[in-house]
Design an enzyme around this catalytic site. Structure first.
Site, PDB file in Angstrom:
ATOM      1  N   PHE A   1       2.191  11.190 -22.699  1.00  0.00           N
ATOM      2  CA  PHE A   1       0.958  11.676 -23.306  1.00  0.00           C
ATOM      3  C   PHE A   1       0.045  10.455 -23.486  1.00  0.00           C
ATOM      4  O   PHE A   1       0.316   9.386 -22.934  1.00  0.00           O
ATOM      5  CB  PHE A   1       1.279  12.379 -24.629  1.00  0.00           C
ATOM      6  CG  PHE A   1       1.842  13.767 -24.443  1.00  0.00           C
ATOM      7  CD1 PHE A   1       1.159  14.878 -24.911  1.00  0.00           C
ATOM      8  CD2 PHE A   1       3.061  13.961 -23.795  1.00  0.00           C
ATOM      9  CE1 PHE A   1       1.668  16.156 -24.740  1.00  0.00           C
ATOM     10  CE2 PHE A   1       3.583  15.243 -23.614  1.00  0.00           C
ATOM     11  CZ  PHE A   1       2.887  16.346 -24.088  1.00  0.00           C
ATOM     12  N   ASN A   2      -1.050  10.583 -24.192  1.00  0.00           N
ATOM     13  CA  ASN A   2      -1.991   9.464 -24.320  1.00  0.00           C
ATOM     14  C   ASN A   2      -1.337   8.275 -25.015  1.00  0.00           C
ATOM     15  O   ASN A   2      -0.609   8.449 -25.995  1.00  0.00           O
ATOM     16  CB  ASN A   2      -3.218   9.897 -25.116  1.00  0.00           C
ATOM     17  CG  ASN A   2      -4.044  10.928 -24.384  1.00  0.00           C
ATOM     18  OD1 ASN A   2      -3.623  12.071 -24.256  1.00  0.00           O
ATOM     19  ND2 ASN A   2      -5.209  10.544 -23.911  1.00  0.00           N
TER      20      ASN A   2
ATOM     21  N   TYR B   1      -6.842  15.153 -11.178  1.00  0.00           N
ATOM     22  CA  TYR B   1      -5.778  14.220 -11.550  1.00  0.00           C
ATOM     23  C   TYR B   1      -4.493  14.973 -11.877  1.00  0.00           C
ATOM     24  O   TYR B   1      -3.413  14.673 -11.350  1.00  0.00           O
ATOM     25  CB  TYR B   1      -6.225  13.384 -12.751  1.00  0.00           C
ATOM     26  CG  TYR B   1      -5.111  12.570 -13.372  1.00  0.00           C
ATOM     27  CD1 TYR B   1      -4.514  11.527 -12.667  1.00  0.00           C
ATOM     28  CD2 TYR B   1      -4.663  12.849 -14.663  1.00  0.00           C
ATOM     29  CE1 TYR B   1      -3.488  10.775 -13.237  1.00  0.00           C
ATOM     30  CE2 TYR B   1      -3.641  12.110 -15.241  1.00  0.00           C
ATOM     31  CZ  TYR B   1      -3.063  11.074 -14.522  1.00  0.00           C
ATOM     32  OH  TYR B   1      -2.042  10.344 -15.089  1.00  0.00           O
TER      33      TYR B   1
ATOM     34  N   ARG C   1      -5.265  14.775 -29.499  1.00  0.00           N
ATOM     35  CA  ARG C   1      -4.330  14.167 -28.550  1.00  0.00           C
ATOM     36  C   ARG C   1      -3.127  13.593 -29.290  1.00  0.00           C
ATOM     37  O   ARG C   1      -3.187  13.279 -30.471  1.00  0.00           O
ATOM     38  CB  ARG C   1      -5.014  13.053 -27.745  1.00  0.00           C
ATOM     39  CG  ARG C   1      -6.138  13.515 -26.835  1.00  0.00           C
ATOM     40  CD  ARG C   1      -5.602  14.295 -25.654  1.00  0.00           C
ATOM     41  NE  ARG C   1      -6.657  14.692 -24.733  1.00  0.00           N
ATOM     42  CZ  ARG C   1      -7.338  15.825 -24.806  1.00  0.00           C
ATOM     43  NH1 ARG C   1      -7.071  16.691 -25.787  1.00  0.00           N
ATOM     44  NH2 ARG C   1      -8.276  16.120 -23.929  1.00  0.00           N
TER      45      ARG C   1
ATOM     46  N   ASP D   1       0.854  -1.184   0.000  1.00  0.00           N
ATOM     47  CA  ASP D   1       0.000   0.000   0.000  1.00  0.00           C
ATOM     48  C   ASP D   1       0.893   1.237   0.000  1.00  0.00           C
ATOM     49  O   ASP D   1       1.666   1.451   0.941  1.00  0.00           O
ATOM     50  CB  ASP D   1      -0.900  -0.019   1.234  1.00  0.00           C
ATOM     51  CG  ASP D   1      -1.868   1.153   1.284  1.00  0.00           C
ATOM     52  OD1 ASP D   1      -1.814   2.018   0.392  1.00  0.00           O
ATOM     53  OD2 ASP D   1      -2.675   1.205   2.231  1.00  0.00           O
TER      54      ASP D   1
ATOM     55  N   LEU E   1       4.818   3.414 -11.376  1.00  0.00           N
ATOM     56  CA  LEU E   1       3.627   3.577 -12.205  1.00  0.00           C
ATOM     57  C   LEU E   1       2.342   3.660 -11.387  1.00  0.00           C
ATOM     58  O   LEU E   1       1.333   4.168 -11.877  1.00  0.00           O
ATOM     59  CB  LEU E   1       3.496   2.398 -13.181  1.00  0.00           C
ATOM     60  CG  LEU E   1       4.661   2.103 -14.123  1.00  0.00           C
ATOM     61  CD1 LEU E   1       4.327   0.884 -14.982  1.00  0.00           C
ATOM     62  CD2 LEU E   1       4.968   3.305 -15.012  1.00  0.00           C
ATOM     63  N   ALA E   2       2.339   3.109 -10.187  1.00  0.00           N
ATOM     64  CA  ALA E   2       1.101   2.988  -9.412  1.00  0.00           C
ATOM     65  C   ALA E   2       0.471   4.364  -9.185  1.00  0.00           C
ATOM     66  O   ALA E   2       1.129   5.301  -8.738  1.00  0.00           O
ATOM     67  CB  ALA E   2       1.393   2.317  -8.071  1.00  0.00           C
TER      68      ALA E   2
END
Length: 305
Positions: A163-164, A137, A199, A47, A69-70
């Site tokens: 980016f996306n 976010y 995007r 956690d 990355l989490a």
């Protein structure tokens, strides 16, 4: 390329968020590049908001590198406080624990987001563009970056701003997988949000390759965009999927799917990335869409090739 034997490993890489979409592809790419990817323990045991949990993981994994990355990464996630609890405070606690490893880490890559740029008037958006977040976010990621910078004198940190990106296995809560599903199922009507948003889309396998190469680069104590450098509108993606699927659908804009804080254009500059790691694979986004469509229309175990 086959994974290197354990005795020839380029180092142990601890991936937080390994069980997520990006983590799967990153683990494969790291192994193929000769690293030893180390997954975090089961989520019930690890956690980010619990420093003791982080310390147990570090004692277990003994990493040479960390790729963090989490995160709570779905922009429309309902609980605003979750963004800050995990993305900001959780990352700060992770970095504090990493700093106790007494200089044994070769590099720590922290995944931020291109969303930090907000509605920038610059195009392409380079790393020197000031953050201008327009949602929780993005705000949580800006705060995370600021906290990471306070640790530059204690850790070899590199902040990446992807980016996306998309690929097989991404949740269809996200736009491109949702569109692929629509066309694979040959839906007659598509209800979408803003069709004119633009995007910078990449293939998840390209992003994984970039992370691998950045581990060995000289970049540290700075930020780097992970992007293609090319903008694509939502309408252009719909057009490509129509062409490749042979299915024509009627498209309607659903006001319920139009967000008032929508970032209109987000196209990145990738010169710093390419200078550091060279040309990257999977640059043809049309091929990415074809890969996803092929997998969606042929049920079975997803392939990463």
């Amino acid at each position: 390329m086959s994974p290197a034997p354990a005795s020839e490993s380029r180092g142990r890489v601890w991936i937080t968020g390994h069980s997520g979409f990006t983590g799967h592809y990153l683990s494969v790419a790291l192994a193929e590049a000769g690293f030893e990817p180390i997954a975090a323990a089961h989520l019930r045991e690890f956690d980010l908001c619990d420093p003791q949990s982080i310390e147990r993981e570090l004692a277990r994994t003994r990493p040479d590198y960390v790729i963090h990355l989490a995160a709570v990464s779905y922009v429309a996630h309902g609980e605003a406080t979750d963004f800050y609890a995990v993305n900001t405070v959780g990352t700060a606690q992770l970095l504090e624990c990493l700093a106790q490893l007494s200089g044994s880490l070769r590099k720590v890559i922290i995944a931020s987001s291109a969303n930090v740029y907000g509605n920038s008037l610059r195009e392409p958006i380079t790393e020197d563009v000031p953050p201008a977040p327009v949602n929780h976010y993005a705000c949580s990621k800006v705060a995370m970056e600021q906290l990471a910078r306070t640790m530059y004198d204690r850790l070899p940190i590199l902040i990446v701003r992807p980016f996306n990106y998309t690929g097989v296995g991404q949740s269809d809560r996200f736009l491109v997988p949702k569109l692929v599903r629509y066309f694979a199922q040959r839906e007659a009507l598509l209800k979408l949000g803003n069709l004119d948003v633009v995007r910078d889309f990449s293939d998840v396998r390209m992003v994984a390759a970039a992370y691998c190469r950045l581990l060995g680069s000289s970049l540290v104590a700075t930020e780097v965009n992970i992007c293609s450098g090319e903008g694509r509108s939502l309408q252009s993606i719909v057009d490509t999927l129509q062409e490749r699927s042979g299915h024509i659908a009627r498209v309607e804009v659903d006001p319920a799917l139009v967000r008032g804080s929508e970032v209109k254009r987000l196209v990145g500059g990738n010169a710093r990335l390419l200078d550091a790691v060279g040309a990257l694979p999977y640059a043809d986004f049309g091929a990415t869409l074809a890969w996803m469509l092929d997998q969606a229309t042929q049920p079975g175990e997803p392939r990463a090739d």
